[in-house]
Scaffold this motif. Structure first.
Motif, PDB file in Angstrom:
ATOM      1  N   PHE A 277       0.716  -1.198  -0.101  1.00 41.65           N
ATOM      2  CA  PHE A 277      -0.049   0.048  -0.082  1.00 41.65           C
ATOM      3  C   PHE A 277       0.988   1.270   0.104  1.00 41.65           C
ATOM      4  CE2 PHE A 277      -1.926  -3.648   1.955  1.00 41.65           C
ATOM      5  CZ  PHE A 277      -3.378  -3.674   1.090  1.00 41.65           C
ATOM      6  N   LEU A 278       0.656   2.200  -0.748  1.00 40.93           N
ATOM      7  CA  LEU A 278       1.329   3.458  -1.007  1.00 40.93           C
ATOM      8  C   LEU A 278       0.374   4.570  -0.958  1.00 40.93           C
ATOM      9  CD1 LEU A 278       4.018   4.756  -1.942  1.00 40.93           C
ATOM     10  CD2 LEU A 278       3.016   4.651  -4.214  1.00 40.93           C
ATOM     11  N   VAL A 279       0.828   5.631   0.141  1.00 44.35           N
ATOM     12  CA  VAL A 279      -0.060   6.509   0.626  1.00 44.35           C
ATOM     13  C   VAL A 279       0.670   7.796   0.516  1.00 44.35           C
ATOM     14  CG1 VAL A 279      -1.045   7.708   2.535  1.00 44.35           C
ATOM     15  CG2 VAL A 279      -1.392   5.148   2.245  1.00 44.35           C
ATOM     16  N   GLU A 280       0.122   8.891   0.221  1.00 47.50           N
ATOM     17  CA  GLU A 280       0.569  10.148   0.082  1.00 47.50           C
ATOM     18  C   GLU A 280      -0.296  11.187   0.443  1.00 47.50           C
ATOM     19  OE1 GLU A 280       1.665  12.162  -4.065  1.00 47.50           O
ATOM     20  OE2 GLU A 280       3.311  10.718  -3.579  1.00 47.50           O
ATOM     21  N   ASN A 281       0.071  12.111   1.253  1.00 43.59           N
ATOM     22  CA  ASN A 281      -1.053  13.176   1.805  1.00 43.59           C
ATOM     23  C   ASN A 281      -2.330  12.360   2.274  1.00 43.59           C
ATOM     24  OD1 ASN A 281       1.014  15.255   0.932  1.00 43.59           O
ATOM     25  ND2 ASN A 281       0.221  15.146  -1.075  1.00 43.59           N
ATOM     26  N   ASP A 282      -1.937  11.482   3.046  1.00 41.97           N
ATOM     27  CA  ASP A 282      -3.080  10.673   3.555  1.00 41.97           C
ATOM     28  C   ASP A 282      -4.039  10.160   2.816  1.00 41.97           C
ATOM     29  OD1 ASP A 282      -4.121   9.853   6.257  1.00 41.97           O
ATOM     30  OD2 ASP A 282      -5.722  11.356   6.166  1.00 41.97           O
ATOM     31  N   GLU A 283      -3.777  10.196   1.618  1.00 39.94           N
ATOM     32  CA  GLU A 283      -4.671   9.357   0.283  1.00 39.94           C
ATOM     33  C   GLU A 283      -3.891   8.223  -0.029  1.00 39.94           C
ATOM     34  OE1 GLU A 283      -7.764  10.341  -0.604  1.00 39.94           O
ATOM     35  OE2 GLU A 283      -7.646  12.105   0.696  1.00 39.94           O
ATOM     36  N   VAL A 284      -4.627   7.171  -0.175  1.00 38.49           N
ATOM     37  CA  VAL A 284      -4.160   5.900  -0.946  1.00 38.49           C
ATOM     38  C   VAL A 284      -3.815   6.260  -2.403  1.00 38.49           C
ATOM     39  CG1 VAL A 284      -4.435   3.521  -1.267  1.00 38.49           C
ATOM     40  CG2 VAL A 284      -5.429   4.588   0.861  1.00 38.49           C
ATOM     41  N   VAL A 285      -2.554   6.050  -2.897  1.00 41.18           N
ATOM     42  CA  VAL A 285      -2.101   6.063  -4.178  1.00 41.18           C
ATOM     43  C   VAL A 285      -2.287   4.756  -5.038  1.00 41.18           C
ATOM     44  CG1 VAL A 285      -0.288   6.686  -5.687  1.00 41.18           C
ATOM     45  CG2 VAL A 285      -0.664   8.049  -3.463  1.00 41.18           C
ATOM     46  N   MET A 286      -1.895   3.871  -4.289  1.00 39.80           N
ATOM     47  CA  MET A 286      -1.889   2.353  -4.891  1.00 39.80           C
ATOM     48  C   MET A 286      -2.084   1.335  -4.011  1.00 39.80           C
ATOM     49  SD  MET A 286      -1.423   0.647  -7.635  1.00 39.80           S
ATOM     50  CE  MET A 286      -1.725  -1.217  -7.650  1.00 39.80           C
ATOM     51  N   SER A 287      -3.090   0.546  -4.057  1.00 41.92           N
ATOM     52  CA  SER A 287      -3.480  -0.665  -3.327  1.00 41.92           C
ATOM     53  C   SER A 287      -3.271  -1.996  -3.955  1.00 41.92           C
ATOM     54  CB  SER A 287      -4.781  -0.385  -2.702  1.00 41.92           C
ATOM     55  OG  SER A 287      -5.152  -1.513  -2.005  1.00 41.92           O
ATOM     56  N   MET A 288      -2.721  -2.954  -3.435  1.00 45.07           N
ATOM     57  CA  MET A 288      -2.474  -4.035  -4.188  1.00 45.07           C
ATOM     58  C   MET A 288      -2.663  -5.446  -3.022  1.00 45.07           C
ATOM     59  SD  MET A 288       0.407  -5.878  -6.381  1.00 45.07           S
ATOM     60  CE  MET A 288       0.121  -7.465  -7.472  1.00 45.07           C
ATOM     61  N   PRO A 289      -3.866  -5.803  -2.587  1.00 46.84           N
ATOM     62  CA  PRO A 289      -4.049  -6.573  -1.456  1.00 46.84           C
ATOM     63  C   PRO A 289      -3.442  -7.857  -1.757  1.00 46.84           C
ATOM     64  CG  PRO A 289      -6.129  -5.441  -1.861  1.00 46.84           C
ATOM     65  CD  PRO A 289      -5.189  -5.113  -3.228  1.00 46.84           C
ATOM     66  N   LEU A 290      -2.991  -8.715  -1.165  1.00 50.69           N
ATOM     67  CA  LEU A 290      -2.240 -10.039  -1.173  1.00 50.69           C
ATOM     68  C   LEU A 290      -2.870 -10.754   0.128  1.00 50.69           C
ATOM     69  CD1 LEU A 290       1.518  -8.730  -1.765  1.00 50.69           C
ATOM     70  CD2 LEU A 290      -0.277  -9.544  -3.459  1.00 50.69           C
ATOM     71  N   THR A 291      -3.956 -11.474  -0.274  1.00 51.56           N
ATOM     72  CA  THR A 291      -4.889 -11.978   0.583  1.00 51.56           C
ATOM     73  C   THR A 291      -4.102 -13.286   1.128  1.00 51.56           C
ATOM     74  OG1 THR A 291      -6.636 -11.486  -0.763  1.00 51.56           O
ATOM     75  CG2 THR A 291      -7.026 -13.291   0.906  1.00 51.56           C
ATOM     76  N   LEU A 292      -3.289 -14.300   0.354  1.00 45.51           N
ATOM     77  CA  LEU A 292      -2.609 -15.482   1.106  1.00 45.51           C
ATOM     78  C   LEU A 292      -1.317 -15.204   1.806  1.00 45.51           C
ATOM     79  CD1 LEU A 292      -3.410 -17.623  -2.129  1.00 45.51           C
ATOM     80  CD2 LEU A 292      -4.927 -17.194  -0.165  1.00 45.51           C
ATOM     81  N   PHE A 293      -1.454 -15.134   2.975  1.00 49.57           N
ATOM     82  CA  PHE A 293      -0.166 -15.058   3.783  1.00 49.57           C
ATOM     83  C   PHE A 293       0.505 -13.715   3.419  1.00 49.57           C
ATOM     84  CE2 PHE A 293       1.260 -19.870   3.498  1.00 49.57           C
ATOM     85  CZ  PHE A 293       0.458 -20.093   4.400  1.00 49.57           C
ATOM     86  N   GLY A 294      -0.247 -12.612   3.038  1.00 49.05           N
ATOM     87  CA  GLY A 294       0.105 -11.398   2.620  1.00 49.05           C
ATOM     88  C   GLY A 294       1.223 -11.421   1.520  1.00 49.05           C
ATOM     89  N   ALA A 295       1.345 -12.305   0.805  1.00 53.05           N
ATOM     90  CA  ALA A 295       2.484 -12.360  -0.325  1.00 53.05           C
ATOM     91  C   ALA A 295       1.798 -12.892  -1.510  1.00 53.05           C
ATOM     92  CB  ALA A 295       3.485 -13.457   0.302  1.00 53.05           C
ATOM     93  N   MET A 296       0.466 -13.393  -1.319  1.00 56.09           N
ATOM     94  CA  MET A 296      -0.013 -13.715  -2.871  1.00 56.09           C
ATOM     95  C   MET A 296      -1.256 -13.418  -3.010  1.00 56.09           C
ATOM     96  SD  MET A 296       1.398 -17.922  -2.526  1.00 56.09           S
ATOM     97  CE  MET A 296       0.734 -18.205  -0.987  1.00 56.09           C
ATOM     98  N   SER A 297      -1.577 -12.939  -4.197  1.00 51.65           N
ATOM     99  CA  SER A 297      -3.015 -12.496  -4.712  1.00 51.65           C
ATOM    100  C   SER A 297      -3.794 -13.478  -5.327  1.00 51.65           C
ATOM    101  CB  SER A 297      -2.661 -11.480  -5.760  1.00 51.65           C
ATOM    102  OG  SER A 297      -3.970 -11.148  -6.228  1.00 51.65           O
TER     103      SER A 297
END
Length: 580
Positions: A495-515
């Motif tokens: 997750f990438l945040v800038e000025n308190d706004e989410v710029v990019m979000s990539m959830p990785l549901t499995l172990f926090g490593a795999m989509s």
């Protein structure tokens, strides 16, 4: 375990014989085929009979009994064995299932996979049951067994216990030991790893090295210790050094080491005539790299660089199968082999128009037919990354005098921190940022400054790391906290945040490593994330590998491990982790 390398029961074998005797019809016949014969190193013409998942006949005869048989006219087509990826890391944001589906549609129908994530995160019985379940895919899924964690872990001895090691090495779907990232330990007297290397040889399985930059003398010693192959040659000279010492030599084309074209040019200049001990690997590339293909792309590069066409296909199939002693199962167009077959429109274009995997179409005349298969990941011990603890401003204090300098995508060196780390926001005029690694269970943390990651990343949080712990990087403590909040909400990811706004979000549901997303979606997300980081000053080739390898002690010079900041050369902790 239930799985067996030889997959056919006595009744199945009797049915296959009845097809050959023409008492039963084959499931499919590829007629008028021009197929690659590896025993003859030539293209032959004939008919290929398939019964369910197995090739039962290859030759001039056409079956008399074709009731309900699917007959495919392969006139002007070329048939080659399904390609084999011998060194996959199937957890690089994608997961084993989605990688297998994508690769097979491009003709790579067998993956030989790293077991690291399953070994470290899943209880033994569930993990071995999971690899058996994955082998029910049309793609053949084999594995290797690691000898060490590739980092300093708090519970490494219990994880790499004798019972765990033996169960994995003995499993029929596990084809080799390695990759041997801990070879310096072995060279300096670690008899535990050497014991498991000896055991691997006793059960007639090969050992793969991980030997970047190794000298002739080092390669020789490791060959004596039992290493059979290596994938770390970066030049033609290094490839020939391995070949001359009797090692099976993987030629690599990956997102972080795209060395194949230059190596092939070097080999041609050295007048190499026999390619039978060379194989290909993409070495667990990050998702977007696969847009141009998997092993099919490597064959195309080899043909373009002047490798004889048959040799190029065999480096992707027969050579690999023979190395792992499974050429009676895969890697050839011959009776008795699993029906992994690629149908090509052009002998010199390895991207197939149709693909059979275990006798089923996964691609037919350009149309995807890979079957939908639901995986109950949690049933096999693969869970979301649950965070049941909170991060506070008190956790974002920085006083360590030594920082980390990222000098390329994966190499970390120590450096003297010069910025005032008491500020809430660091200047974007320099490339120093706050860095925190926090135990996935919230028990400990390591706070320092990283130089060379970016100039304007305000808040970045990820659970994608070698140890599965949380990494935060940024210029702004507030945005780092917000990025962590997003990570917690989505049960892991990047997750990438800038000025308190989410710029990019990539959830990785499995172990926090795999989509759980399909490969095509993961590729798109990966490209977007990489672009966003580079726009904010990330200067190197591959940010995904950077965050993955912060903890990896097979790389110089210092690493951030669960025990603290670790000096790889001195094998000692410089600054221990702090309990929260």
């Amino acid at each position: 375990m239930a799985a067996q390398l030889f997959r056919w029961t006595k009744p199945m074998l009797r049915e296959q014989l009845s097809v050959i005797r023409e008492e039963k019809p084959p499931t499919k016949v590829l007629k008028n085929a021009t197929y690659l014969s590896s025993p003859r190193k030539d293209w032959l013409k004939g008919n290929i009979w398939i019964y369910e998942d197995r090739i039962v006949y290859v030759g001039k005869d056409f079956p008399a009994n074709t009731k309900n048989t699917e007959i495919v006219d392969c006139t002007d087509k070329y048939i080659v064995p399904g390609y084999i990826e011998p060194h996959a890391h199937p957890f690089q944001l994608y997961n084993p299932h989605t990688l297998a589906e994508y690769a097979s549609k491009r003709g790579t129908t067998t993956l030989i996979n790293d077991n690291m994530f399953f070994f470290l995160n899943i209880e033994k019985k569930k993990a071995l049951t999971l690899i058996e379940e994955l082998d029910q895919l049309p793609t053949s899924m084999f594995w290797w067994c690691r000898y060490d964690a590739q980092t300093e872990m708090e519970e490494e001895d219990s994880l790499f216990s004798p019972s765990n090691m033996k169960a994995w090495l003995d499993h029929p779907l596990v084809l080799q030991g390695g990759e041997l990232t801990g070879w310096p330990k072995v060279m300096h007297g670690d008899d535990t790893i050497l014991h498991w290397m000896q055991y691997t040889k006793e059960i007639n399985k090969p050992i793969e090295g991980h030997l970047p930059g190794a000298s002739e003398r080092t390669l020789t010693q490791l060959s004596v210790l039992g290493v059979n192959s290596d994938h770390e040659a970066m030049t033609g000279e290094e490839a020939l050094r391995r070949l001359d010492l009797g090692l099976i030599t993987s030629l690599r084309y990956s997102s972080i080491r795209p060395d194949l074209p230059k190596i092939l040019e070097d080999l041609k200049e050295s007048e190499v005539k026999d390619y039978s001990r060379f194989i290909f690997t993409t070495d667990g590339s990050t998702p977007a790299f696969y847009k141009n293909g998997v092993i099919d792309n490597m064959i195309a590069i080899a043909i373009e660089k002047g490798v004889p066409v048959i040799d190029a296909y065999e480096m992707a199939s027969y050579n690999v199968a023979r190395h792992y002693s499974i050429d009676d199962q895969i890697g050839m167009v011959a009776p008795g082999r699993i029906a992994h077959l690629n149908i090509l429109d052009d002998m010199e274009n390895p991207l197939p128009s149709s693909v059979l995997a275990k006798g089923k179409w996964v691609l037919y005349e350009g149309e995807c037919r890979y079957p939908d298969k639901h995986f109950s990941w949690e049933e096999h011990g693969v869970y979301p990354f649950l965070v049941d603890w909170t991060l506070t401003e008190e956790d974002l204090t920085f006083s360590m005098p030594m920082g980390l300098e990222l000098v390329n995508s994966v190499i970390l060196k120590p450096y003297q921190v010069t910025v005032d780390a008491t500020q809430d926001v660091l200047s974007s005029e320099h490339d120093e940022s706050y860095f925190i690694m926090i135990d996935r269970h919230g028990k400990w943390r390591i706070n320092t400054v990283i130089k060379g990651f970016a100039t304007n990343v305000q808040g970045f949080a990820t659970t994608y790391s070698n140890t599965g712990d949380v990494v935060l990087i940024g210029k702004s403590k507030k945005d780092m906290l917000r990025a962590f909040k997003e990570l917690k909400t989505h049960n892991g990811g990047m997750f990438l945040v800038e000025n308190d706004e989410v710029v990019m979000s990539m959830p990785l549901t499995l172990f926090g490593a795999m989509s759980l997303e399909c490969m095509e979606n993961v590729m798109e997300q990966h490209e977007q994330l990489e672009q966003a980081l580079k726009e904010r000053g990330y200067p190197h080739d591959d940010p995904i590998y950077s965050v993955l390898f912060f903890s990896s002690t097979h790389l110089p010079y210092i690493r951030v491990t669960q025990k603290g900041i670790y000096d790889v050369h001195k094998k000692s902790v410089l600054f221990p982790s702090i309990m929260r």
